[in-house]
Design a protein around this motif. Sequence first.
Motif, PDB file in Angstrom:
ATOM      1  N   GLY A   1      82.638 -25.686 -90.736  1.00 13.60           N
ATOM      2  CA  GLY A   1      81.957 -24.484 -91.224  1.00 13.60           C
ATOM      3  C   GLY A   1      80.808 -24.763 -92.476  1.00 13.60           C
ATOM      4  O   GLY A   1      80.147 -23.876 -92.830  1.00 13.60           O
ATOM      5  N   LYS A   2      80.856 -26.046 -92.681  1.00  8.88           N
ATOM      6  CA  LYS A   2      80.131 -26.307 -93.785  1.00  8.88           C
ATOM      7  C   LYS A   2      78.632 -25.941 -93.785  1.00  8.88           C
ATOM      8  O   LYS A   2      77.954 -25.091 -94.508  1.00  8.88           O
ATOM      9  N   SER A   3      78.104 -26.484 -92.792  1.00  3.81           N
ATOM     10  CA  SER A   3      76.642 -26.276 -92.456  1.00  3.81           C
ATOM     11  C   SER A   3      76.375 -24.810 -92.309  1.00  3.81           C
ATOM     12  O   SER A   3      75.186 -24.371 -92.603  1.00  3.81           O
ATOM     13  N   THR A   4      77.090 -24.143 -91.403  1.00  3.50           N
ATOM     14  CA  THR A   4      77.128 -22.889 -91.306  1.00  3.50           C
ATOM     15  C   THR A   4      77.106 -21.943 -92.525  1.00  3.50           C
ATOM     16  O   THR A   4      76.056 -21.148 -92.693  1.00  3.50           O
ATOM     17  N   MET A   5      77.917 -22.206 -93.517  1.00  6.56           N
ATOM     18  CA  MET A   5      77.789 -21.552 -94.566  1.00  6.56           C
ATOM     19  C   MET A   5      76.645 -21.815 -95.433  1.00  6.56           C
ATOM     20  O   MET A   5      76.049 -20.839 -96.097  1.00  6.56           O
TER      21      MET A   5
ATOM     22  N   ALA B   1      83.111 -18.772 -87.148  1.00 12.78           N
ATOM     23  CA  ALA B   1      82.703 -20.094 -87.982  1.00 12.78           C
ATOM     24  C   ALA B   1      83.173 -19.779 -89.239  1.00 12.78           C
ATOM     25  O   ALA B   1      83.643 -20.977 -89.959  1.00 12.78           O
ATOM     26  N   LEU B   2      83.027 -19.010 -90.092  1.00 17.50           N
ATOM     27  CA  LEU B   2      83.634 -18.634 -91.259  1.00 17.50           C
ATOM     28  C   LEU B   2      84.606 -17.422 -91.372  1.00 17.50           C
ATOM     29  O   LEU B   2      84.767 -16.363 -90.705  1.00 17.50           O
ATOM     30  N   LYS B   3      85.415 -17.831 -92.340  1.00 19.82           N
ATOM     31  CA  LYS B   3      86.681 -16.410 -92.237  1.00 19.82           C
ATOM     32  C   LYS B   3      86.932 -16.342 -93.925  1.00 19.82           C
ATOM     33  O   LYS B   3      87.430 -17.038 -94.746  1.00 19.82           O
TER      34      LYS B   3
END
Length: 228
Positions: A26-30, A3-5
């Motif tokens: 990936g906005k909400s995941t971050m 999801a994030l890199k």
Amino acid sequence: VHALKRVSFSLFPEEMIVILGPSGSGKSTMLNILGGIETATEGELYYEGEPLKWDDKKTLTEYRRRHIGFVFQFYNLMPGLTALENVELAAQLSADPLDPEELICQVGLGDRKNHFPSKLSGGQQQRVAIARAMAADPEILYFDEPTSALDPELTGEVLAVMRQLAREGRTMLVVTHEMDFARHAANRVVFMEQGVIVEQNTAEAFFNDPQQPRTKEFLQTYKQRSLL
């Protein structure tokens, strides 16, 4: 799913950052990782210079309870409690809360404080949710697409409250698709796609002088839609 890199950035006191990007970027995941709601498989999160460890559940709970306030897409109010009682419930979790009735008035709902959520519009419910998030007087307010479930008129009510919080110097991190809000209210804009930060800059520079081809393409689509 990766999801994030290699995402890395900082949020400073009294700053409002708006995170933009297409759905699934990936906005909400971050945001959830920064808010201590989700954990990352690697990497580090620092708060006031101290690392927050993913496996230290007690510290993460304390961080969420004392230092941050979270406003979600859906309001998640307690249906059996009035607007004021929803904020009072959150205040009870803090050792030094703000006054719930003052908060309700601050978001423009002093005359609706004794109404149950079912008697409030979506915009009013979201403003109660903002008051609830502020109950513990958090250092950081996180907003995860707070207007995506609202029609345009109600969206304006919520964004007006958020602009006022920014003027008061509240530290805020906002995931949104509201481009005009980002342009005029944010100190800094972070643009994400496919789990990476493509570009970040001041709001003025981001919208007037984007550096990356993907950012330019994204903004061109926004401008075309604004002309429809």
